[in-house]
Design an enzyme around this catalytic site. Structure first.
Site, PDB file in Angstrom:
ATOM      1  N   GLY A  27       0.697  -1.157  -0.054  1.00  0.00           N
ATOM      2  CA  GLY A  27      -0.091   0.105  -0.007  1.00  0.00           C
ATOM      3  C   GLY A  27       0.949   1.249   0.147  1.00  0.00           C
ATOM      4  O   GLY A  27       0.583   2.233  -0.721  1.00  0.00           O
ATOM      5  N   HIS A  28       1.986   1.310   0.890  1.00  0.00           N
ATOM      6  CA  HIS A  28       2.760   2.338   0.854  1.00  0.00           C
ATOM      7  C   HIS A  28       3.550   2.570  -0.458  1.00  0.00           C
ATOM      8  O   HIS A  28       3.790   3.621  -0.937  1.00  0.00           O
ATOM      9  CB  HIS A  28       3.708   2.341   1.823  1.00  0.00           C
ATOM     10  CG  HIS A  28       3.485   2.172   3.397  1.00  0.00           C
ATOM     11  ND1 HIS A  28       3.319   1.043   4.290  1.00  0.00           N
ATOM     12  CD2 HIS A  28       2.485   2.989   4.220  1.00  0.00           C
ATOM     13  CE1 HIS A  28       2.902   1.305   5.318  1.00  0.00           C
ATOM     14  NE2 HIS A  28       2.244   2.406   5.443  1.00  0.00           N
ATOM     15  N   GLN A 139      -6.585   5.112   0.984  1.00  0.00           N
ATOM     16  CA  GLN A 139      -8.123   5.340   1.274  1.00  0.00           C
ATOM     17  C   GLN A 139      -8.405   4.227   2.466  1.00  0.00           C
ATOM     18  O   GLN A 139      -9.435   4.503   3.070  1.00  0.00           O
ATOM     19  CB  GLN A 139      -8.720   4.749   0.015  1.00  0.00           C
ATOM     20  CG  GLN A 139     -10.423   4.955   0.323  1.00  0.00           C
ATOM     21  CD  GLN A 139     -11.010   4.298  -0.749  1.00  0.00           C
ATOM     22  OE1 GLN A 139     -10.618   4.124  -1.925  1.00  0.00           O
ATOM     23  NE2 GLN A 139     -12.167   3.248  -0.244  1.00  0.00           N
ATOM     24  N   LYS A 140      -7.376   3.347   2.749  1.00  0.00           N
ATOM     25  CA  LYS A 140      -7.815   2.361   3.776  1.00  0.00           C
ATOM     26  C   LYS A 140      -8.076   3.224   5.153  1.00  0.00           C
ATOM     27  O   LYS A 140      -8.843   2.866   5.820  1.00  0.00           O
ATOM     28  CB  LYS A 140      -6.588   1.473   4.195  1.00  0.00           C
ATOM     29  CG  LYS A 140      -7.066   0.397   5.044  1.00  0.00           C
ATOM     30  CD  LYS A 140      -6.145  -0.514   5.571  1.00  0.00           C
ATOM     31  CE  LYS A 140      -5.740   0.244   6.992  1.00  0.00           C
ATOM     32  NZ  LYS A 140      -5.008   0.025   7.901  1.00  0.00           N
ATOM     33  N   ASP A 141      -7.355   4.203   5.287  1.00  0.00           N
ATOM     34  CA  ASP A 141      -7.666   5.176   6.545  1.00  0.00           C
ATOM     35  C   ASP A 141      -8.223   6.274   6.201  1.00  0.00           C
ATOM     36  O   ASP A 141      -7.914   7.430   5.823  1.00  0.00           O
ATOM     37  CB  ASP A 141      -6.240   5.699   6.903  1.00  0.00           C
ATOM     38  CG  ASP A 141      -5.325   4.646   7.857  1.00  0.00           C
ATOM     39  OD1 ASP A 141      -5.714   4.229   8.756  1.00  0.00           O
ATOM     40  OD2 ASP A 141      -4.403   4.461   6.798  1.00  0.00           O
TER      41      ASP A 141
HETATM   42  O1  PAF Z   1      -1.357   6.734   8.167  1.00  0.00           O
HETATM   43  C1  PAF Z   1      -0.455   6.731   9.004  1.00  0.00           C
HETATM   44  O2  PAF Z   1       0.405   6.043   8.827  1.00  0.00           O
HETATM   45  C2  PAF Z   1      -0.368   7.901   9.740  1.00  0.00           C
HETATM   46  O3  PAF Z   1      -1.307   8.017  10.539  1.00  0.00           O
HETATM   47  C3  PAF Z   1       0.436   9.004   9.128  1.00  0.00           C
HETATM   48  C4  PAF Z   1      -0.391   9.712   8.333  1.00  0.00           C
HETATM   49  C5  PAF Z   1       1.820   8.622   8.862  1.00  0.00           C
HETATM   50  C6  PAF Z   1       0.547  10.109  10.707  1.00  0.00           C
HETATM   51  O4  PAF Z   1       1.369   9.613  11.607  1.00  0.00           O
END
Ligand code: PAF
Length: 273
Positions: A27-28, A139-141
């Site tokens: 995902g990242h 979008q997962k978060d």
């Molecule tokens: O989604 C995440 O990994 C974290 O909430 C973030 C946006 C890096 C903030 O710490």
């Protein structure tokens, strides 16, 4: 990092920021690839932000593997990994905080009080340090993405927020750094979160519009797995996060559940006429 970002901006070049807490997964990496395609300099930040964890949450055991993350970020073409220490990010604690009111108190925010204030504060700091042209989120978060967009709008931040689709394992489980906590049997059962969303989607395609009926359908799917304890199913307007009784327009269906002791989230966006 600030000086480096200033040099790039002075040259008229763009910066793409992928904020992460490390333990990078596909995902990242999809966010890093998008940043690589769209911006001149790609910065990946890695910081396990203490401010967004509750006292009984997993800050201490959150997976950390900087050397692996550095190799993955490099492989995907990141130019810089910004991995500050807690002392660098919060040298004198966190006196000034960013609160996106309303949006932060509901759904995930109601279950994890203070979580989104921690997220908004650290993202604000990262934006000030890295000065991104575009910042990339998954979008997962979903609620996090809505809150960050609102923060940027309200504070007139000259940064574009791009939200990219959730990347899934082949069986549908949303990729998450927390999936490493799952035992083999928990991992097998965890797929029920995405299956529940899929069942809701099918029901919507079949004409179902009642939030309560969709919720029941999702619960029925997840109840089949003994190790799953559903914490919340939110069915909300996708922009305002206000609960809806009847689907209409763009809606978000968000699920939070414990699989054993691991808390996972997932969501689905639907456009309903
Ligand atoms: O989604 C995440 O990994 C974290 O909430 C973030 C946006 C890096 C903030 O710490």
């Amino acid at each position: 990092m600030i000086q480096f970002a200033e040099q790039i901006r002075r040259r008229g070049e763009t910066i793409g920021l992928v904020p992460t807490m490390g333990a990078l997964h596909e995902g990242h990496l999809s966010l890093i690839r998008a940043a690589r395609r769209q911006t001149d300099t790609v910065v990946v930040s890695i910081f396990v932000n203490p401010l967004q964890f509750g006292v009984r949450e997993d800050f201490a055991r959150y997976p950390r593997n900087l050397s692996r993350d550095l190799a993955l970020a490099k492989r995907e073409g990141a130019d810089v990994v910004f991995a500050p220490s807690r002392e660098e990010m919060y040298p004198r604690g966190a006196c000034a905080i960013v609160e996106v009111e309303g949006l932060s108190d509901q759904l995930e925010g109601a279950l994890r009080p203070g979580h989104f204030r921690g997220v908004a504060t650290v993202v604000a700091k990262l934006f000030n340090i890295v000065q991104p042209t575009i910042a990339y989120f998954g979008q997962k978060d979903y609620q996090q993405a809505v809150i960050i967009k609102r923060m940027v709008e309200d504070l007139h931040w000259p940064v574009r927020i791009d939200v990219l689709p959730t990347v899934r394992e082949s069986d549908g489980l949303a990729m998450s750094s927390r999936n490493v906590y799952l035992s083999t049997v928990e991992r097998r059962q965890a797929v029920a979160l995405s299956q529940a969303l899929k069942a809701a989607h099918e029901a919507i395609r079949g004409g179902e519009r009642r939030a309560q009926a969709l919720r029941r359908r999702m619960q029925a799917v997840m109840r089949q797995q003994a190790l799953i304890r559903v914490q919340q199913i939110g069915i909300v307007d996708a922009a305002t996060l206000t609960p809806v009784a009847q689907l209409k327009g763009r809606a978000a269906i968000l699920v939070a559940a414990f699989v054993g002791t691991t808390r996972l989230i997932d969501n689905l966006l639907v456009d309903v006429t």
